[in-house]
Design a protein around this motif. Structure first.
Motif, mmCIF file in Angstrom:
data_model
loop_
_atom_site.group_PDB
_atom_site.id
_atom_site.type_symbol
_atom_site.label_atom_id
_atom_site.label_comp_id
_atom_site.label_asym_id
_atom_site.label_seq_id
_atom_site.Cartn_x
_atom_site.Cartn_y
_atom_site.Cartn_z
ATOM 1 N N LEU A 143 0.834 -1.199 0.000
ATOM 2 C CA LEU A 143 0.000 0.000 0.000
ATOM 3 C C LEU A 143 0.868 1.248 0.000
ATOM 4 C CD1 LEU A 143 -2.763 1.395 0.158
ATOM 5 C CD2 LEU A 143 -2.595 1.211 2.647
ATOM 6 N N PHE A 144 1.953 1.224 0.767
ATOM 7 C CA PHE A 144 2.826 2.386 0.822
ATOM 8 C C PHE A 144 3.471 2.687 -0.523
ATOM 9 C CE2 PHE A 144 2.275 2.302 5.313
ATOM 10 C CZ PHE A 144 2.484 3.619 5.694
ATOM 11 N N GLU A 145 3.602 1.690 -1.365
ATOM 12 C CA GLU A 145 4.154 1.916 -2.698
ATOM 13 C C GLU A 145 3.210 2.721 -3.582
ATOM 14 O OE1 GLU A 145 7.250 1.250 -4.009
ATOM 15 O OE2 GLU A 145 7.670 0.942 -1.889
ATOM 16 N N THR A 146 1.932 2.832 -3.204
ATOM 17 C CA THR A 146 0.989 3.636 -3.976
ATOM 18 C C THR A 146 1.122 5.118 -3.654
ATOM 19 O OG1 THR A 146 -0.809 3.474 -2.357
ATOM 20 C CG2 THR A 146 -0.692 1.746 -4.053
ATOM 21 N N GLY A 147 1.813 5.432 -2.565
ATOM 22 C CA GLY A 147 1.963 6.826 -2.144
ATOM 23 C C GLY A 147 2.953 7.571 -3.005
ATOM 24 N N ILE A 148 2.739 8.873 -3.115
ATOM 25 C CA ILE A 148 3.659 9.682 -3.915
ATOM 26 C C ILE A 148 4.947 9.944 -3.142
ATOM 27 C CG2 ILE A 148 1.828 10.809 -5.212
ATOM 28 C CD1 ILE A 148 2.392 13.319 -3.502
ATOM 29 N N GLY B 218 10.405 13.524 -4.749
ATOM 30 C CA GLY B 218 10.652 13.065 -6.113
ATOM 31 C C GLY B 218 9.823 13.813 -7.140
ATOM 32 N N LEU B 219 8.939 14.712 -6.681
ATOM 33 C CA LEU B 219 8.111 15.456 -7.626
ATOM 34 C C LEU B 219 8.950 16.420 -8.444
ATOM 35 C CD1 LEU B 219 5.037 16.271 -5.362
ATOM 36 C CD2 LEU B 219 5.138 14.637 -7.242
ATOM 37 N N PRO B 220 8.664 16.674 -9.682
ATOM 38 C CA PRO B 220 7.482 16.235 -10.372
ATOM 39 C C PRO B 220 7.498 14.766 -10.791
ATOM 40 C CG PRO B 220 8.727 17.672 -11.805
ATOM 41 C CD PRO B 220 9.421 17.634 -10.477
ATOM 42 N N GLY B 221 8.634 14.109 -10.832
ATOM 43 C CA GLY B 221 8.677 12.675 -11.096
ATOM 44 C C GLY B 221 7.822 12.266 -12.268
ATOM 45 N N TRP C 36 12.558 5.461 8.621
ATOM 46 C CA TRP C 36 11.599 4.726 9.439
ATOM 47 C C TRP C 36 10.345 4.425 8.653
ATOM 48 C CZ3 TRP C 36 6.732 6.643 10.274
ATOM 49 C CH2 TRP C 36 6.549 7.992 10.026
ATOM 50 N N ALA C 37 10.168 5.117 7.547
ATOM 51 C CA ALA C 37 8.993 4.883 6.719
ATOM 52 C C ALA C 37 9.455 4.348 5.371
ATOM 53 C CB ALA C 37 8.225 6.187 6.563
ATOM 54 N N THR C 38 8.789 4.755 4.319
ATOM 55 C CA THR C 38 9.163 4.273 2.997
ATOM 56 C C THR C 38 9.722 5.427 2.191
ATOM 57 O OG1 THR C 38 7.055 4.773 1.990
ATOM 58 C CG2 THR C 38 7.277 2.607 3.029
ATOM 59 N N PRO C 39 10.496 5.146 1.146
ATOM 60 C CA PRO C 39 11.026 6.229 0.346
ATOM 61 C C PRO C 39 9.929 7.015 -0.358
ATOM 62 C CG PRO C 39 11.424 4.126 -0.728
ATOM 63 C CD PRO C 39 10.861 3.843 0.641
ATOM 64 N N SER C 40 8.774 6.409 -0.541
ATOM 65 C CA SER C 40 7.699 7.108 -1.226
ATOM 66 C C SER C 40 7.175 8.280 -0.413
ATOM 67 C CB SER C 40 6.548 6.157 -1.555
ATOM 68 O OG SER C 40 5.993 5.636 -0.385
ATOM 69 N N MET C 41 7.400 8.264 0.867
ATOM 70 C CA MET C 41 6.903 9.323 1.714
ATOM 71 C C MET C 41 7.891 10.477 1.821
ATOM 72 S SD MET C 41 5.131 6.990 4.632
ATOM 73 C CE MET C 41 5.484 8.194 5.865
ATOM 74 N N GLY C 42 9.145 10.269 1.460
ATOM 75 C CA GLY C 42 10.108 11.338 1.563
ATOM 76 C C GLY C 42 10.365 11.745 2.999
ATOM 77 N N VAL C 43 10.287 10.819 3.919
ATOM 78 C CA VAL C 43 10.467 11.116 5.340
ATOM 79 C C VAL C 43 11.871 10.722 5.760
ATOM 80 C CG1 VAL C 43 9.635 10.593 7.655
ATOM 81 C CG2 VAL C 43 8.028 10.723 5.767
ATOM 82 N N LEU D 162 1.058 20.721 -9.789
ATOM 83 C CA LEU D 162 0.730 19.301 -9.847
ATOM 84 C C LEU D 162 -0.069 18.791 -8.652
ATOM 85 C CD1 LEU D 162 4.114 17.839 -11.109
ATOM 86 C CD2 LEU D 162 1.970 18.012 -12.373
ATOM 87 N N GLU D 163 -0.284 19.621 -7.652
ATOM 88 C CA GLU D 163 -0.880 19.134 -6.400
ATOM 89 C C GLU D 163 -2.156 18.329 -6.621
ATOM 90 O OE1 GLU D 163 -2.437 20.636 -2.035
ATOM 91 O OE2 GLU D 163 -1.840 22.129 -3.512
ATOM 92 N N GLU D 164 -3.131 18.905 -7.288
ATOM 93 C CA GLU D 164 -4.405 18.198 -7.478
ATOM 94 C C GLU D 164 -4.199 16.911 -8.270
ATOM 95 O OE1 GLU D 164 -8.811 18.854 -9.446
ATOM 96 O OE2 GLU D 164 -7.501 20.589 -9.195
ATOM 97 N N SER D 165 -3.405 16.992 -9.301
ATOM 98 C CA SER D 165 -3.168 15.830 -10.156
ATOM 99 C C SER D 165 -2.485 14.684 -9.413
ATOM 100 C CB SER D 165 -2.312 16.260 -11.352
ATOM 101 O OG SER D 165 -1.994 15.171 -12.156
ATOM 102 N N VAL D 166 -1.434 14.985 -8.646
ATOM 103 C CA VAL D 166 -0.715 13.898 -7.977
ATOM 104 C C VAL D 166 -1.558 13.233 -6.901
ATOM 105 C CG1 VAL D 166 1.594 14.791 -8.466
ATOM 106 C CG2 VAL D 166 0.522 15.373 -6.316
#
Length: 196
Positions: A17-22, A26-29, A185-192, A97-101
């Protein structure tokens, strides 16, 4: 991680599920075009075709598709900024890109959870109140605030090279881009970034 996912989601599916997160940093990616309302249907079709190509045999079996290339450091734009003009373009592009992403992220989450047997009502509730979508939206707002602070610093000094804005960006870009899945501690998709 369990607290950030819908109730009843298996641990291996929590990671998926976390892989679905932006990936906010990485934006605009790969999020450069707006998905239309048929996106989930197209993704179902693509998943089915990919399953056939990969040899998926069981009915209802949907392989989890993931374009992880856009999550690589080479796609992160912070390290590519050489001037205020580069920075301003990045800031503008990300803001547009906010709304789109987030529409795309919601579609990905909806598709994933639908495959896991969640009802439309449960999915809508999760998208509105769930931990992962809420955390990623807050991360996006903080990231945009960070970019705005850099922009204000530049506007006050009117100096890019060796100015406050440059050093602020340089310092934080190195920290953000150095984050890897093993270190965070989280996933790379979160940028944390890992605390401590």
């Amino acid at each position: 991680m369990k607290a950030l996912t819908p109730e009843g989601l298996r641990p291996k599916d929590q990671h998926r599920l976390f892989e679905t997160g932006i990936n906010v940093v990485g934006l605009p990616g790969m999020y450069s075009v707006r998905m239309d309302t048929r996106a989930a249907d197209m993704e179902d079709l693509q998943a089915g075709l990919a399953g056939l190509i990969r040899g998926g045999s069981s009915k209802g079996s949907h392989p989890d598709l993931s374009d992880s290339l856009w999550r690589t450091q080479s796609r992160h734009q912070l390290g590519k900024i050489r001037s205020y003009e580069d920075f301003h373009k990045l800031q503008t592009d990300i803001g547009e890109l906010e709304e789109s992403v987030f529409d795309q992220q919601d579609n990905q989450v909806r598709l994933f959870l639908r495959r896991k047997g969640y009802s439309s009502r449960e999915i809508d509730t999760y998208l509105e109140q769930g931990g992962m979508p809420t955390l990623i939206r807050a991360t996006y707002r903080n990231y945009m605030s960070f970019l705005e602070t850099i922009s204000r610093s530049y506007m006050e000094d009117r100096v890019w090279n060796e100015g406050r804005a440059f050093w602020m960006l340089d310092h934080h870009a190195k920290k953000l881009l150095a984050t890897t899945p093993a270190k965070s501690w989280a996933t790379p998709s979160m940028g944390v970034v890992k605390a401590g």
